[in-house]
Structure formats: C-alpha cells, structure tokens
Design a protein around this motif. Structure first.
Motif, PDB file in Angstrom:
ATOM      1  N   LEU A  86      34.704  65.204   5.948  1.00  0.00           N
ATOM      2  CA  LEU A  86      34.707  63.831   6.021  1.00  0.00           C
ATOM      3  C   LEU A  86      34.645  63.617   7.619  1.00  0.00           C
ATOM      4  O   LEU A  86      34.045  64.959   8.321  1.00  0.00           O
ATOM      5  CB  LEU A  86      36.295  63.903   6.263  1.00  0.00           C
ATOM      6  CG  LEU A  86      37.255  63.637   5.291  1.00  0.00           C
ATOM      7  CD1 LEU A  86      39.180  64.367   5.688  1.00  0.00           C
ATOM      8  CD2 LEU A  86      37.018  62.654   4.471  1.00  0.00           C
ATOM      9  N   GLN A  90      36.981  60.202  10.043  1.00  0.00           N
ATOM     10  CA  GLN A  90      38.694  60.105   9.284  1.00  0.00           C
ATOM     11  C   GLN A  90      38.452  61.327   9.566  1.00  0.00           C
ATOM     12  O   GLN A  90      40.536  61.205   9.177  1.00  0.00           O
ATOM     13  CB  GLN A  90      37.526  60.210   7.339  1.00  0.00           C
ATOM     14  CG  GLN A  90      36.756  59.232   7.414  1.00  0.00           C
ATOM     15  CD  GLN A  90      35.583  59.343   6.327  1.00  0.00           C
ATOM     16  OE1 GLN A  90      34.272  60.711   6.238  1.00  0.00           O
ATOM     17  NE2 GLN A  90      35.408  58.645   5.467  1.00  0.00           N
ATOM     18  N   LEU A  94      43.118  61.231   9.252  1.00  0.00           N
ATOM     19  CA  LEU A  94      44.292  62.367   9.022  1.00  0.00           C
ATOM     20  C   LEU A  94      44.959  62.712   9.343  1.00  0.00           C
ATOM     21  O   LEU A  94      46.158  63.245   8.980  1.00  0.00           O
ATOM     22  CB  LEU A  94      43.072  63.044   7.732  1.00  0.00           C
ATOM     23  CG  LEU A  94      43.849  63.836   6.871  1.00  0.00           C
ATOM     24  CD1 LEU A  94      44.119  62.541   5.355  1.00  0.00           C
ATOM     25  CD2 LEU A  94      42.584  64.536   6.144  1.00  0.00           C
ATOM     26  N   PHE A  97      47.942  60.604  11.938  1.00  0.00           N
ATOM     27  CA  PHE A  97      48.698  59.967  11.344  1.00  0.00           C
ATOM     28  C   PHE A  97      48.094  58.298  11.805  1.00  0.00           C
ATOM     29  O   PHE A  97      49.588  57.533  11.997  1.00  0.00           O
ATOM     30  CB  PHE A  97      50.301  60.633  11.373  1.00  0.00           C
ATOM     31  CG  PHE A  97      50.910  61.403  10.512  1.00  0.00           C
ATOM     32  CD1 PHE A  97      51.504  61.579   9.650  1.00  0.00           C
ATOM     33  CD2 PHE A  97      50.408  62.984  11.643  1.00  0.00           C
ATOM     34  CE1 PHE A  97      51.249  62.393   8.740  1.00  0.00           C
ATOM     35  CE2 PHE A  97      51.219  63.868  11.316  1.00  0.00           C
ATOM     36  CZ  PHE A  97      51.228  63.946   9.979  1.00  0.00           C
ATOM     37  N   THR A  99      47.236  56.519   9.614  1.00  0.00           N
ATOM     38  CA  THR A  99      47.009  55.129   8.263  1.00  0.00           C
ATOM     39  C   THR A  99      48.680  55.418   7.584  1.00  0.00           C
ATOM     40  O   THR A  99      49.841  56.307   7.928  1.00  0.00           O
ATOM     41  CB  THR A  99      46.952  56.094   7.103  1.00  0.00           C
ATOM     42  OG1 THR A  99      47.193  57.120   6.612  1.00  0.00           O
ATOM     43  CG2 THR A  99      44.677  56.569   6.981  1.00  0.00           C
ATOM     44  N   GLN A 100      48.848  54.303   7.341  1.00  0.00           N
ATOM     45  CA  GLN A 100      50.352  53.774   7.376  1.00  0.00           C
ATOM     46  C   GLN A 100      50.186  53.337   5.719  1.00  0.00           C
ATOM     47  O   GLN A 100      49.572  54.103   5.274  1.00  0.00           O
ATOM     48  CB  GLN A 100      51.218  53.232   7.471  1.00  0.00           C
ATOM     49  CG  GLN A 100      51.975  53.189   8.749  1.00  0.00           C
ATOM     50  CD  GLN A 100      52.718  52.790   9.976  1.00  0.00           C
ATOM     51  OE1 GLN A 100      54.050  52.248   9.194  1.00  0.00           O
ATOM     52  NE2 GLN A 100      52.248  52.856  10.852  1.00  0.00           N
ATOM     53  N   CYS A 101      50.248  51.752   5.095  1.00  0.00           N
ATOM     54  CA  CYS A 101      50.119  51.392   3.912  1.00  0.00           C
ATOM     55  C   CYS A 101      48.544  51.987   3.253  1.00  0.00           C
ATOM     56  O   CYS A 101      47.644  51.764   2.499  1.00  0.00           O
ATOM     57  CB  CYS A 101      50.136  49.982   4.133  1.00  0.00           C
ATOM     58  SG  CYS A 101      48.969  49.007   4.377  1.00  0.00           S
ATOM     59  N   GLY A 102      47.640  51.776   4.512  1.00  0.00           N
ATOM     60  CA  GLY A 102      45.468  52.195   4.471  1.00  0.00           C
ATOM     61  C   GLY A 102      45.455  51.202   4.335  1.00  0.00           C
ATOM     62  O   GLY A 102      43.818  51.047   3.852  1.00  0.00           O
ATOM     63  N   PHE A 103      45.539  49.835   3.849  1.00  0.00           N
ATOM     64  CA  PHE A 103      44.870  48.946   3.412  1.00  0.00           C
ATOM     65  C   PHE A 103      43.850  48.516   5.243  1.00  0.00           C
ATOM     66  O   PHE A 103      42.752  47.881   4.065  1.00  0.00           O
ATOM     67  CB  PHE A 103      45.362  47.644   3.722  1.00  0.00           C
ATOM     68  CG  PHE A 103      44.811  46.358   2.385  1.00  0.00           C
ATOM     69  CD1 PHE A 103      44.482  46.659   0.839  1.00  0.00           C
ATOM     70  CD2 PHE A 103      44.804  44.822   3.169  1.00  0.00           C
ATOM     71  CE1 PHE A 103      44.452  45.778  -0.001  1.00  0.00           C
ATOM     72  CE2 PHE A 103      43.902  44.223   2.361  1.00  0.00           C
ATOM     73  CZ  PHE A 103      43.723  44.998   1.098  1.00  0.00           C
ATOM     74  N   THR A 105      42.896  50.964   6.948  1.00  0.00           N
ATOM     75  CA  THR A 105      41.746  51.491   7.097  1.00  0.00           C
ATOM     76  C   THR A 105      40.606  51.322   7.240  1.00  0.00           C
ATOM     77  O   THR A 105      39.572  52.054   8.058  1.00  0.00           O
ATOM     78  CB  THR A 105      42.026  52.525   6.888  1.00  0.00           C
ATOM     79  OG1 THR A 105      43.761  53.436   6.978  1.00  0.00           O
ATOM     80  CG2 THR A 105      42.551  54.333   7.294  1.00  0.00           C
ATOM     81  N   PRO A 106      40.140  51.350   6.410  1.00  0.00           N
ATOM     82  CA  PRO A 106      38.173  50.964   6.010  1.00  0.00           C
ATOM     83  C   PRO A 106      37.788  49.865   7.039  1.00  0.00           C
ATOM     84  O   PRO A 106      36.494  50.905   7.712  1.00  0.00           O
ATOM     85  CB  PRO A 106      38.644  50.495   4.524  1.00  0.00           C
ATOM     86  CG  PRO A 106      39.868  51.184   4.052  1.00  0.00           C
ATOM     87  CD  PRO A 106      40.356  50.799   4.966  1.00  0.00           C
ATOM     88  N   ILE A 109      37.857  51.972  10.398  1.00  0.00           N
ATOM     89  CA  ILE A 109      37.005  53.460  10.769  1.00  0.00           C
ATOM     90  C   ILE A 109      35.860  52.571  10.490  1.00  0.00           C
ATOM     91  O   ILE A 109      35.058  52.891  11.831  1.00  0.00           O
ATOM     92  CB  ILE A 109      37.332  53.918   9.201  1.00  0.00           C
ATOM     93  CG1 ILE A 109      38.352  54.615   9.072  1.00  0.00           C
ATOM     94  CG2 ILE A 109      35.966  54.929   9.907  1.00  0.00           C
ATOM     95  CD1 ILE A 109      38.944  55.983   8.157  1.00  0.00           C
ATOM     96  N   CYS A 136      46.369  45.976  12.155  1.00  0.00           N
ATOM     97  CA  CYS A 136      47.516  46.465  11.384  1.00  0.00           C
ATOM     98  C   CYS A 136      49.226  45.974  11.796  1.00  0.00           C
ATOM     99  O   CYS A 136      49.512  46.075  12.026  1.00  0.00           O
ATOM    100  CB  CYS A 136      47.571  47.989  11.934  1.00  0.00           C
ATOM    101  SG  CYS A 136      48.900  49.195  11.210  1.00  0.00           S
ATOM    102  N   ARG A 137      48.849  45.204   9.533  1.00  0.00           N
ATOM    103  CA  ARG A 137      50.627  44.666   9.898  1.00  0.00           C
ATOM    104  C   ARG A 137      51.632  45.938  10.032  1.00  0.00           C
ATOM    105  O   ARG A 137      53.183  45.569  10.086  1.00  0.00           O
ATOM    106  CB  ARG A 137      50.486  43.466   8.925  1.00  0.00           C
ATOM    107  CG  ARG A 137      52.432  43.191   8.513  1.00  0.00           C
ATOM    108  CD  ARG A 137      51.886  42.378  10.036  1.00  0.00           C
ATOM    109  NE  ARG A 137      53.244  41.109   9.147  1.00  0.00           N
ATOM    110  CZ  ARG A 137      54.258  40.874  10.603  1.00  0.00           C
ATOM    111  NH1 ARG A 137      53.882  41.238  12.221  1.00  0.00           N
ATOM    112  NH2 ARG A 137      55.224  39.853  10.106  1.00  0.00           N
ATOM    113  N   CYS A 138      51.612  47.522   9.805  1.00  0.00           N
ATOM    114  CA  CYS A 138      51.827  48.331   9.920  1.00  0.00           C
ATOM    115  C   CYS A 138      52.557  48.637  11.235  1.00  0.00           C
ATOM    116  O   CYS A 138      53.494  49.199  11.756  1.00  0.00           O
ATOM    117  CB  CYS A 138      51.788  49.016   8.911  1.00  0.00           C
ATOM    118  SG  CYS A 138      51.368  49.027   7.354  1.00  0.00           S
TER     119      CYS A 138
END
Lengths: 160, 455
Positions: A86, A90, A94, A97, A99-103, A105-106, A109, A136-138
C-alpha cells in the motif's frame, strides 16, 4: 453516434479504446476499461468522488471528455499500491479509520496525493484546502485530514 | 479513551475486553485500494439504462399517456406503464401488517407529488433513455394540492391519498397514536407554571455521495440477480416478490455495500421496476438516480411539528406534559406511520413525569414522501424536548442541568407508554458530563444514582 479512438497511459499501462464522442473519462474508465475506482457521485463536478490525476494535475473525470486525454498519463487510486504494498496514503487511511462508507475514499486519496507530491510537509490548512473539493457525507473529515498529515510524516521519515 | 468500569461494577459480569481496543475495519482495505464493489461497479454486456418520466405537478389526474413517440426513438427497447406492473399498488410496511397498500410503482390515473414516477423508459444508452423519456406525452388535469399538515387535517382539504380516505393514517387508536398516563389536567391544575411552545422542522435530505440505484441481471434460468445499495435487503426482496408476484426464490439480492445511506436507502423504490424491466426485456438493467433525483425524489426525513405544554413546579419537578406531534408523510406512508408511533412513546423524553398526554398524527400532504433517517420519529422530538427543558429552567430560574437531574428517569420508573425503565444510566452520564464540561451541579445531584435504593 460516431466513435473516436482514444489512447492513454493508465497507471503505467497503455490503453486504447473506441468511445462515443462526448463520453466522459469517468465513464470510459469505468465502463470500457474496467477501472471502477473513480466513483460517480454527481456527474456534475461537485462531489470529487471521480477525482483522478492527469499529467500530475488533479482532475474531475466526470467533467473531462475521454477524447481530450490522448497521450495523457492518468493515475487512479486502483494503481497506487505498488507490488501489493500500500502507498503511505492508503496505509494512513487504513490505520487512521479514515474510511466509513468508502465511496469518497478513492477521490480523497487522489486529491491528497497531488498535495503531497507538491507539498511534502503540508500544514493542516494545506490539507483542508487540498480536500475542499471532495465531499464526505459520512462527515469523517477529521480522520481524513489526520491521515493525510500522518502519511506526510511517514514520507518525511522515510526520506530522512 | 477512558473506560469507567466502576459504574454498575456490581452488575457487570463481562470484562469489556473489546471496548476501547482499535480493531481494523474489514472493509477498509477495499476502500483504500478502490476495489470495494459498489452496485454501480457491476457492468454487464448489453445492459439497458432505465430513466423515469416523472410528474411535473404536485397533484393531478392523468387523462392519458402517449408513449408512441418515445417507443420510436432510436435505441429504445421498452417503455413501461402502470399496466405492466403485476401488483402495482403496494406499501413497504405491509410485511409487518401495516397497511393499507397506498403507493403505486408507476402512477395509475393520478399523481400525488411532484416527481412521482409515471413511465419507465429502457434504452441501449443512458442518453437515448433520457431523450425518449422527454418524448412521453402525459395529459394532466391539475388538482388543488395541500402542503401544510394542519391545512391537510382541516375539513374540505384536498384528499391526497384515496387509499386512506382521509389525510391522516388511521391507527387502531383512531386518527392519531395516543398515550394517556395519569391525569394531565390535574397535573396542570397543580403546577406553579405552565409553558406551551411549538417547534417545527423542515424535511432533510440524506444526500449520500452514492445515489440510490441497482443493477439487475437475468440469470437465464428464470432467476434474477439484483445488485443493490439498499439498506434493507430482505425487506426489499420480500416487497419485490409481492410487487412482481414472483416467488422469492427467483430473486437473488447482492448488497450490503452502501455508499452512504443514513436511512435514505430503506425504501423499496428502484429494485422492483428494474427487475420487471430485466424480466420483460431479457436484458441486464441499470437504474440509478441522478444527483438531481437523489436530492428531489428520494425520501427525506419528515417535516415535523411538535407542540409541547408542560406544567412545572418551582422546585423543578415537571408534573404534567401534553404533546401533539405531527409527522408529514408526504403523499404516501412508506415508514412514516411507524415514525409517528415511535414519537408517541418517546415524547416524555428520558424523564419521569407523572401525568402525560400524547397525540401523534401521521399526515398526508402533496409533498415528497418522507421516510427513515437516523432516529426518525424521535430526533426532531428530542430537539424540541431539550429546547423546552432549557426554557423551563429559565422560567423557574434553575440551572438547566440540575432541572434534568430532578426529572431524570431511573431504573424501575414506569414510562408513560407502560414500559418499566431498565438500565437507564442517565444520572451517571450527566454526572460525567458535568465533570467533562466543567459545569458543576449541587453535591446532592452528584450523589444520585440510577438505582433506587432498596428497589
């Protein structure tokens, strides 16, 4: 609909495709080439989930036409890990923490990578500014900011 | 993180070894490498795109629908209307016997909110589907609409939803959900002060970064695989089975990976029509909301109005509380009858009040149907209740945290809806909050316990 040839480098590999004129780079990457790491959250340039790096610049692939990318050098999050290891960003996302829903994230990054490539030791304000186009809506912004700062520290330790 | 194991040490038997220990998330490696497969990352050869023709009116009768021009549009494969849907009128909570069925998959004869789905167009490309959808001609007779809950409850208001026959959900207790505890009027008569206040909220959109959608693939053996970002897999499967009049064993749902939900993806909205389209065309189908649809069409948190009347003593005891709550369901029930019912149980708040009267109404209006969102039914209520508590404290000149200690529910107290309080720990949380926030309260409150001695 007329199809146009397009050829570019994606994460170090040569890619050649025929796309309909007007196809976005996002759709070409996802539907034609099979790199689904850039996400389509709004298709109108407001959420940043589709962010990729084109010739070193951060770009919204949903507002970039594939046919304008001939000869370009394109990088996505899918190509960031080298030899199964990684990238520090990345690793930091990791471990932190971030990332939540991850959508998002890419895209986050990618935006962070362009920042660190130019500003290896960013301030918190630099990080906030660099991520300001990514939603990031989370609402996990704080761990994301901390992850980018942590990756920058890890990089500078490796260099030293 | 500090773990206080001294609280309830006499009743705790677990070691709490996991709490406070960081553990890697199982889904994070996929997220940071871009490998996590969201539903839209599935791509099938020959996949069709579904676009919806939506109502431009808040309330209208449909005189006629003409799809002929749309069907001729290059790339169009199929155009669906209400008559193509096997069981077109449904309601999601029918699975737990909360009826009547009151919503159409595709509008039949009438539309009840601006944005309601009327005709589904399937085409080879998203663009062709969009262009063809614009060619569908719907002749509407616009009807008077109602957008305000209290207007909707007045006699003579336009009737929003004929399946209910009136503009409120009819509970077994009548026009509203009712809680009656003690004698509220006697409580008000005894009170030193009365405070009646009204609170209201607007709808709130979840706005997930990943919009609502699904991809359906026919498997060639009369079964269909549905890749979806629903937050309610089996609810959706069972409702799709009812709407399509198809055995559940024909449906294979793949999901669990959701790009942000917050309650906004628990309605059964995209899957049944996409599965039907895949069945009727024999082709894979993608139905994904545009960002505009996500913001305008998907269910928001309901608008609410909460009227609270409290009777309080000079010493801080709340002796009576009367609450009337209104939940704006919009044009259809979805999860709102349940949300309004939850509010009825919740409105005394985490407080023990001897005399309580609660009415909660689930009201139909010509607004976008509302549904679940993070603690729906109680979140707006808590905003109202805690603002009310602060106002009560100001009214009697008492510290607002001390007012909450005086009224806090404790283990063994009977709640207004006849559930005994268990494991409350509210006193202990407030004691910690008092220390953490450096908001001191009198020593007697710091000596209180959620346990009543000898209970």
């Amino acid at each position: 609909m007329a199809k146009v040839p397009v050829q570019f480098t994606l994460n170090g590999s040569e890619k050649a495709e025929f796309v309909e004129s007007g196809t976005t780079l996002l759709n070409a990457l996802r539907d034609k080439i099979g790199d689904t790491s850039p996400k389509g959250g709004c298709h109108q340039g407001t959420c940043g989930a589709c962010s990729v790096i084109i010739d070193g610049e951060l770009r919204l692939s949903c507002l970039t036409l594939a046919e304008t990318c001939g000869g370009a050098n394109i990088k996505t999050t899918a190509g960031l890990a080298e030899g199964g290891v990684l990238h520090p960003l990345q690793r930091a996302f990791l471990d932190g923490f971030a990332t939540q829903c991850g959508f998002c994230t890419p895209g986050m990054i990618m935006a962070a990578k362009v920042l660190l490539d130019r500003t290896p030791n960013p301030s918190r304000e630099d990080v906030v500014e660099a991520l300001s186009g990514n939603v990031c809506r989370c609402t996990g912004y704080e761990p994301i900011i901390q992850a980018v700062l942590s990756a920058a520290r890890a990089n500078s330790q490796n260099v030293a | 993180m500090e773990l206080r194991k001294d609280y309830f040490a006499d009743v705790r038997t677990d070691g709490l070894n996991e709490i406070g220990q960081p553990r890697p998330r199982l889904d994070s490696p996929g997220h940071v490498t871009g490998k996590t497969a969201y539903f839209a990352d599935r791509n099938f050869p020959g996949m069709l795109h579904l676009k919806m023709v939506r109502s431009p009116h808040h309330h209208a009768r449909i005189r006629s629908i003409d799809t002929s021009e749309a069907e001729k549009h290059p790339g169009v494969v199929k155009v669906l209307t209400a008559r193509d849907v096997p069981h077109n009128v449904y309601t999601i909570l029918i699975l737990i016997q909360i009826g009547p069925e009151d919503e159409t998959v595709l509008a039949d004869g009438k539309v009840r909110w601006k944005g309601e789905a009327v005709v589904a167009v399937l085409a080879e490309t998203e663009r062709a589907a969009q262009e063809a959808a614009a060619k569908v001609k719907v002749d509407y007779e616009v009807l008077p609409a109602v957008f305000d809950m209290e207007e909707a409850l007045k006699p003579g208001a336009p009737l929003v939803n004929e399946y209910h026959g009136q503009n409120y959900y009819l509970y077994d207790s009548g026009e509203c959900r009712k809680v009656r505890f003690g004698d509220v009027e006697a409580g008000f008569a005894q009170a030193d002060h009365i405070l009646e206040q009204s609170y209201q909220s607007s709808p709130i959109e979840h706005a997930p970064t990943e919009t609502t959608g699904c991809v359906v693939a026919p498997e060639g053996n009369d079964r269909f695989t549905c890749y979806t970002n629903t937050q309610a897999m089996f609810f959706t499967l069972d409702n799709a089975s009812i709407i399509l009049q198809m055995q559940g064993s024909k449906l294979h749902f793949v999901g669990g990976t959701v790009g942000g939900g917050f309650g906004g993806k628990v309605d059964v909205i995209v899957e049944p029509i996409a599965i039907l389209a895949a069945k009727l065309t024999g082709r894979p189908v993608c139905f994904i909301y545009s960002r505009e649809e996500e913001m305008q069409i998907s269910s928001p948190r309901a608008a609410e109005k909460v009227v609270i009347k409290d009777g309080v003593m000079k010493d801080g005891r709340i002796v009576a509380r009367k609450v009337t709550g209104y939940t704006d369901a919009g044009a259809y029930s979805r999860h709102s009858p349940y949300g309004a019912q939850k509010g009825a149980a919740h409105y005394p708040g985490p407080y023990t009040i001897p005399n309580v009267w609660i009415d909660t109404y689930c009201v139909y209006t010509n607004r976008t149907p509302s549904s679940a969102m993070r603690g729906f039914g109680v979140t707006i209520g808590d905003f109202a209740l805690e603002v009310q508590m602060d106002k009560l404290a100001r009214l009697i000149g008492m510290d607002p945290l001390e007012l909450r200690f005086i009224n806090a529910y404790r283990d063994g107290d009977m709640k207004a809806h006849r559930q005994p309080t268990e494991g409350a720990a509210l006193i202990e949380c407030m004691q910690e909050a008092s220390r953490a926030a450096n908001w001191p309260v009198a020593e007697k409150y710091m000596a209180m316990s959620s346990y009543r001695k000898g209970a």
